[in-house]
Design a protein around this motif. Structure first.
Motif, short mmCIF file in Angstrom:
data_model
loop_
_atom_site.label_atom_id
_atom_site.label_comp_id
_atom_site.label_asym_id
_atom_site.label_seq_id
_atom_site.Cartn_x
_atom_site.Cartn_y
_atom_site.Cartn_z
N ALA A 294 0.83 -1.20 0.00
CA ALA A 294 0.00 0.00 0.00
C ALA A 294 0.87 1.25 0.00
O ALA A 294 0.56 2.24 -0.70
CB ALA A 294 -0.93 0.00 1.21
N ARG A 298 1.02 4.17 -2.85
CA ARG A 298 0.81 5.59 -2.54
C ARG A 298 1.98 6.44 -3.03
O ARG A 298 1.80 7.54 -3.56
CB ARG A 298 0.63 5.78 -1.02
CG ARG A 298 -0.73 5.35 -0.49
CD ARG A 298 -0.97 5.88 0.91
NE ARG A 298 0.01 5.37 1.86
CZ ARG A 298 -0.13 4.23 2.55
NH1 ARG A 298 -1.21 3.48 2.39
NH2 ARG A 298 0.81 3.85 3.41
N ASP A 301 1.80 6.70 -6.78
CA ASP A 301 0.69 7.61 -7.09
C ASP A 301 1.11 9.06 -6.92
O ASP A 301 0.80 9.92 -7.76
CB ASP A 301 -0.51 7.29 -6.20
CG ASP A 301 -1.71 8.16 -6.52
OD1 ASP A 301 -2.32 7.96 -7.58
OD2 ASP A 301 -2.02 9.07 -5.71
N GLU A 302 1.84 9.33 -5.84
CA GLU A 302 2.32 10.70 -5.62
C GLU A 302 3.28 11.14 -6.73
O GLU A 302 3.17 12.25 -7.27
CB GLU A 302 3.01 10.80 -4.26
CG GLU A 302 3.58 12.20 -3.98
CD GLU A 302 4.38 12.27 -2.69
OE1 GLU A 302 5.12 13.26 -2.51
OE2 GLU A 302 4.28 11.33 -1.86
#
Length: 744
Positions: A294, A298, A301-302
């Motif tokens: 996870a 993240r 994604d950032e």
């Protein structure tokens, strides 16, 4: 897109090239064209022809490839296995030997790319990092698909051309062939910088900021985009547009600032991704990271939202290579060591069922992670995969990378064993790439023989000795080649299959030494012992090559009917095998046999078929035979020019085998075109060279021809010497010619 063409957008580092090509792709799609896109990488972890493989994986191209005739589908399966074909890993060493199959391989790939029956746009970003095999295929595909609606659109960073010296020559050849259209992009002016900055920032910039931005970036679109994005990210973090000035300084500082604005987890994942060196998947990052899945998602994604990363194929990649380089530069040496080990282990776990597609990447990761022996194993496997794709230059590079690691190991039998294995595997691609007379090949063979002898490796000794024999023979070192064959013959088990190849080599050099009767015996043994076997150092079957060569020995012995039978049997066998290289060899030796017999119609027909075969498959060595023998057929100035060109090409390649014979044909043409001085000079060169290289089989005929230019007594003396030599050789055919001239 009415006919094939190549369009290249040039410029220094920037995004303008990519955007322009992207707009072209959008227009092509709107008109119903198939668009397949890929890019090249600075990293050496990708296999040869990887861009072509990416195009073939496009759904529209893949469906067309699936409908191909099985013979062409099998060639596509070498690169992109479908599950029904053999794939690259099954082609193995035979693909290295059968270098002629490279043409058929390229033909299959080209048929797959244009098989959709629709206009096709192939996009290739970052041509400056393209591997040589992909460049070669592009040239082949564009020439082959003369009537297909095909366009290749590429981007090229001119500030990186020094990294790929072969690219400049390739573009020059494409330009000269009229297949290349180039568009050069220059840096933006101040007004252009302002418009691009406003588009990225979503608002116009102040005049002072524009001046600073242009001075900082030099107007290069990539630099402008990165500088403005740094400002946008800062505004997003602080919410204060007024307090986020345009970054000043060099581009490195601008890019570093982009990363510093990311969270620690995103920076950590960016560094791990930079160590991959190419496109990467979430699976690999998750497997190699300390963070949980996870947290990795993240972080990616950032980085994606900050436009540091972008989606690519079935994974992700940095938005451009300078961002990757900046992220990697921030990793300390010990951390790099750890990251590369983790990435290698992650790749092995993810690709546990088949590591071939990532073998080069695994080798690079283990090499950078300090696991030398594992790196060597994967470099060797990657070289085999490259060889299966006929990427001989890439195979050589990978073998050398393995060799450089092996030679850092402690001295001893273990290191010698690893070195011998790499050298043995390297010999075949060296031969395919540079030819029999390559000094690099000779160096590898000599070292292999020394290592094999030191450790009692008879099988390796035989392989290397046969390769050395071929190299020495083609270079014209006839006596040395025969000594090498004799050395191999002493090692070979009498009735073994390798002994058949050794007998072939021994018989071949025996012909040139003027021992035709001895040669016939060894050729017969070769045909018996080596039926169906490949002579790896030559790339032909001894049962074909030996029969074809035996025709010359039989003709010299006066066995005219037997010579014709050998020619016929060799050609017939080669045709039934569907092995074009063996057929080329059979036709080449048959052409010489017809010339020896002075049968012009048969010679013309054979040379015509051989020439077509050489053109189709790119056989260089025997193509020169076509020029010389085809020139002799014409017997005019054009023929003289062709023969001279063929001989010059052979000399330039260091191929001096049979040179007295070739020069005698040139002398014959010169005499027929009223150039006695040139004829005499060619025959004198043939005599000197033949004696120096122990290439003796044709020397009696050269002496007979040279006697024409002597006065009576010197001519008689020279003819008697020629007759004595022919008699000593057992060359009945040449002795008859000498006796005829003496009687006359």
């Amino acid at each position: 897109m009415g006919r094939p063409c190549l369009a290249v957008v040039r410029g220094d580092g920037g995004v303008g090239k990519t955007r322009l090509v992207a707009e072209l792709a959008q227009v092509a799609r709107s008109h119903g064209a198939v668009v397949a896109s890929t890019q090249c990488f600075a990293s050496s972890g990708r296999l040869a022809l990887a861009p072509v493989a990416d195009w073939l994986r496009d759904p529209a191209v893949g469906s067309a490839a699936a409908a191909l005739d099985p013979v062409w589908r099998a060639e596509v399966d070498r690169l992109v296995p479908s599950g029904t074909g053999r794939g690259a890993s099954g082609a193995g060493s035979l693909a290295v030997v059968d270098a002629w199959q490279r043409h058929r391989f390229f033909e299959g790939l080209a048929r797959a790319l244009i098989g959709a029956k629709r206009p096709m746009l192939l996009v290739l970003d970052n041509l400056q990092w393209c591997d040589q095999e992909t460049l070669a295929f592009l040239a082949f595909c564009l020439r082959r698909s003369a009537d297909a609606p095909l366009m290749v659109a590429g981007t090229l960073r001119t500030d990186s051309l020094g990294n790929e010296p072969g690219l400049a020559g390739w573009t020059a050849r494409m330009r000269a062939a009229g297949m290349l259209t180039e568009l050069s992009l220059s840096p933006l002016e101040v007004t252009g910088t302002a418009r691009l900055a406003a588009a990225i920032a979503g608002r116009p910039l102040a005049g002072d900021d524009i001046e600073l931005l242009h001075a900082t970036t030099g107007g290069f679109p990539l630099y402008v985009v990165e500088a403005v994005r740094g400002t946008v990210d800062a505004v997003r973090e602080t919410g204060d547009a007024a307090g986020a000035p345009i970054p000043a300084g060099d581009l490195t500082a601008v890019l570093r600032n982009r990363f510093e604005q990311a969270t620690p987890a995103a920076q950590e994942v960016a560094q791990l991704a930079a160590a991959v060196g190419r496109d990467f998947t979430l699976d690999l990052l998750t497997e190699a990271s300390d963070l949980d899945a996870a947290a990795v998602v993240r972080a990616v994604d950032e980085l994606w939202r900050r436009r540091i990363m972008r989606e690519f194929s079935d994974g992700y990649d940095f938005a451009h290579d300078l961002l990757r380089e900046t992220a990697y530069a921030q990793i300390s040496p010990p951390t790099r060591w750890l990251l590369h080990r983790r990435l290698a282990q992650g790749l092995e776990l993810i690709h546990a069922e088949d590591t071939d597609p990532v073998s080069a990447q695994l080798a690079e990761q283990y090499a950078r992670g300090g696991r030398g022996q594992r790196a060597v194993a994967y470099y060797r496997r990657a070289a085999d995969v490259a060889a299966a794709r006929f990427a001989h230059g890439e195979a050589i590079r990978l073998h050398r990378a393995a060799l450089s690691i092996v030679r850092t190991l402690p001295e001893g039998s273990v290191r010698d064993g690893h070195e011998l294995a790499v050298l043995e595997a390297m010999a075949a691609p060296l031969n395919a790439r540079y030819g029999y007379s390559s000094p690099r090949l000779r160096e590898v063979l000599d070292r292999s023989i020394a290592l094999a002898e030191a450790h009692g490796r008879t099988d390796s000794m035989l392989t290397a000795l046969l390769g050395l024999w071929a190299s020495l023979f083609v270079q014209g070192h006839t006596a040395a080649a025969h000594r090498t064959a004799a050395r191999a013959l002493a090692l070979a088990e009498p009735d073994s299959e390798p002994a058949g190849s050794v007998h072939f080599a021994f018989g071949g050099s025996a012909v040139s030494l003027g021992r035709p009767a001895e040669a016939v015996r060894h050729f017969e043994l070769a045909a018996t012992l080596a039926q169906g076997a490949h002579l790896l150092s030559v790339g032909t079957r001894p049962d074909v090559h030996g029969k074809a060569w035996a025709a010359h020995a039989h003709w010299l012995l006066g066995h005219d009917d037997e010579a014709l039978r050998c020619c016929h049997d060799a050609i017939t066998l080669a045709r039934t095998l569907d092995h074009p290289y063996s057929l080329a060899v059979a036709l080449s030796y048959a052409a010489i046999t017809h010339q020896l017999r002075r049968r012009l119609p048969e010679l013309r027909d054979t040379v015509a078929e051989l020439g077509e075969l050489c053109d189709r498959y790119g056989f260089a060595y025997y193509r020169e035979w076509v020029l010389v023998l085809g020139g002799w057929c014409r017997a005019d100035d054009t023929g003289l020019s062709l023969a001279r060109r063929g001989i010059d090409n052979l000399k330039s390649a260091g191929s001096f085998a049979r040179m007295p014979y070739w020069l005698s044909l040139l002398a014959d043409l010169s005499a027929g075109n009223h150039r006695p001085g040139a004829a005499r000079a060619a025959l004198d060169a043939a005599l000197v060279g033949g004696q120096a290289r122990a290439d003796l089989w044709w020397i009696p005929e050269v002496m007979r021809l040279r006697a024409v230019y002597d006065d009576r007594e010197p001519a008689l003396s020279r003819l008697r010497c020629a007759a004595e030599m022919a008699s000593a050789h057992g060359s009945v055919a040449l002795l008859r010619r000498c006796e005829h001239d003496l009687a006359r």
